[in-house]
Motif scaffolding. Structure first.
Motif, short mmCIF file in Angstrom:
data_model
loop_
_atom_site.label_atom_id
_atom_site.label_comp_id
_atom_site.label_asym_id
_atom_site.label_seq_id
_atom_site.Cartn_x
_atom_site.Cartn_y
_atom_site.Cartn_z
N UNK A 113 -11.57 -1.25 -16.02
CA UNK A 113 -12.99 -1.19 -16.66
C UNK A 113 -13.28 -2.44 -16.85
N UNK A 114 -14.74 -2.84 -16.23
CA UNK A 114 -15.28 -4.16 -16.51
C UNK A 114 -16.30 -4.02 -17.54
N UNK A 115 -16.29 -4.93 -18.75
CA UNK A 115 -17.63 -4.73 -19.71
C UNK A 115 -18.14 -6.08 -19.84
N UNK A 116 -19.67 -6.00 -19.93
CA UNK A 116 -20.31 -7.02 -20.41
C UNK A 116 -21.25 -6.84 -21.33
N UNK A 117 -21.82 -7.76 -22.28
CA UNK A 117 -22.57 -7.67 -23.35
C UNK A 117 -24.02 -7.90 -22.94
N UNK A 121 -24.91 -4.17 -27.99
CA UNK A 121 -25.01 -3.34 -26.72
C UNK A 121 -24.17 -3.85 -25.67
N UNK A 122 -23.38 -2.90 -24.81
CA UNK A 122 -22.73 -3.53 -23.77
C UNK A 122 -22.74 -2.64 -22.75
N UNK A 123 -22.68 -2.94 -21.47
CA UNK A 123 -22.37 -1.98 -20.14
C UNK A 123 -20.97 -2.00 -19.67
N UNK A 124 -20.81 -1.24 -19.34
CA UNK A 124 -19.33 -1.04 -18.47
C UNK A 124 -19.33 -0.43 -17.17
N UNK A 125 -18.35 -0.89 -16.25
CA UNK A 125 -18.34 -0.19 -14.79
C UNK A 125 -16.79 -0.08 -14.64
N UNK A 126 -16.39 1.21 -14.19
CA UNK A 126 -14.85 1.53 -14.07
C UNK A 126 -14.53 1.93 -12.45
N UNK A 136 -17.21 4.94 -12.72
CA UNK A 136 -18.08 5.43 -13.79
C UNK A 136 -18.83 3.92 -14.35
N UNK A 137 -20.09 4.39 -14.75
CA UNK A 137 -21.14 3.44 -15.57
C UNK A 137 -21.35 4.05 -16.71
N UNK A 138 -21.19 3.09 -17.64
CA UNK A 138 -21.77 3.40 -19.32
C UNK A 138 -22.09 2.40 -19.89
N UNK A 139 -22.70 3.00 -21.08
CA UNK A 139 -23.35 1.88 -22.03
C UNK A 139 -22.88 2.19 -23.42
N UNK A 140 -22.52 1.33 -24.31
CA UNK A 140 -22.15 1.45 -25.74
C UNK A 140 -22.72 0.42 -26.75
N UNK A 141 -23.06 1.29 -27.74
CA UNK A 141 -23.60 0.50 -29.06
C UNK A 141 -22.66 0.47 -30.18
N UNK A 142 -22.33 -0.97 -30.61
CA UNK A 142 -21.36 -1.16 -31.38
C UNK A 142 -22.04 -0.64 -32.89
N UNK A 185 -15.51 -2.19 -35.12
CA UNK A 185 -14.35 -1.35 -34.67
C UNK A 185 -15.18 0.16 -33.91
N UNK A 186 -16.24 0.61 -34.45
CA UNK A 186 -16.60 2.02 -33.99
C UNK A 186 -17.77 1.81 -33.06
N UNK A 187 -17.96 2.42 -31.94
CA UNK A 187 -18.75 2.54 -30.97
C UNK A 187 -19.35 3.84 -30.36
N UNK A 188 -20.38 3.98 -30.10
CA UNK A 188 -20.98 5.17 -29.47
C UNK A 188 -21.83 4.93 -27.96
N UNK A 189 -21.68 5.89 -27.31
CA UNK A 189 -22.15 5.50 -26.04
C UNK A 189 -22.42 6.52 -24.99
N UNK A 190 -22.99 6.36 -24.03
CA UNK A 190 -23.15 7.36 -22.85
C UNK A 190 -22.74 6.87 -21.54
N UNK A 191 -22.31 7.83 -20.64
CA UNK A 191 -21.65 7.49 -19.41
C UNK A 191 -21.92 8.37 -18.26
N UNK A 192 -21.78 8.05 -17.32
CA UNK A 192 -21.98 8.82 -15.86
C UNK A 192 -20.82 8.58 -14.92
N UNK A 193 -20.20 9.50 -14.56
CA UNK A 193 -18.94 9.20 -13.66
C UNK A 193 -18.99 10.16 -12.39
#
Length: 188
Positions: free
Chosen positions: A86-90, A95-100, A141-147, A151-159
């Motif tokens: 999983x690759x993550x970028x701020x 807010x961050x985005x992730x691709x896996x 998978x593609x996703x985005x998270x909010x810190x 420690x705690x994050x919430x996010x949405x994703x599509x896989x």
């Protein structure tokens, strides 16, 4: 068939063993709408995931984090397990985005074309199950998270799960899922 099952199991076992020495960096849990594109399979997926610190030897690839995840169907249909990177970028401070990308194993239906066209089992499977074509599928998978905090994050994703005519042949209905997740990052 047994050889394919054995090879798939060995591949997943190797992927699982690879990050075993790594430090656990995050745990996630979530729910996902299952088979949103084709709509053949019902149920909600319960998704759990463990992410590990990126090992030094992956620094050349922008330091992806190894992951292990399981996706379990509440209607008793296709369950999936995956391992990958999983690759993550701020985007902003929070807010961050992730691709896996990884490899998955499933207990779903590979195909039902071998059954006669008017066979009741074939008709049942065609209306209730995705024909995945292979036990081993790619997992993207593609996703985005909010810190919420450090420690705690919430996010949405599509896989997306598919063999892409590479890991299998023939039927490839694939599975697409959209979900929400809650993550806990371990402090460092």
């Amino acid at each position: 068939m047994r050889l394919a099952l054995l090879a798939s199991s060995a591949l997943i076992a190797c992927a699982v063993a690879a990050p075993a020495h790594a430090q656990l960096s995050e745990l996630r849990a979530g729910v996902a709408a299952h088979d949103v594109y084709n709509g053949t399979e019902d149920g909600v997926q319960i998704v759990v995931e463990a992410l590990f610190d990126s090992p030094d030897f992956l620094s050349w690839a922008f330091s992806p984090r190894p992951y292990l995840m399981g996706s379990f169907n509440t209607a008793g249909l296709t369950n999936l397990g995956a391992a990958g990177l999983a690759w993550e970028g701020g985007l902003t401070e929070r807010f961050s985005v992730e691709g896996s990308f990884g490899i998955s194993y499933n207990d779903g239906v590979k195909d039902f074309a071998h059954l006669p066209p008017d066979d009741p089992e074939r008709l049942r499977l065609a209306s209730t199950r995705a024909a995945l074509g292979s036990r081993t599928l790619f997992h993207m998978r593609l996703g985005t998270d909010y810190a919420l905090t450090d420690q705690w994050r919430v996010g949405v994703f599509y896989e997306h799960y598919s063999h892409g005519q590479i890991l299998g042949n023939g039927r490839n209905q694939a599975l697409d899922e959209v979900g929400v997740r809650l993550g806990y990052r371990f402090g460092r």
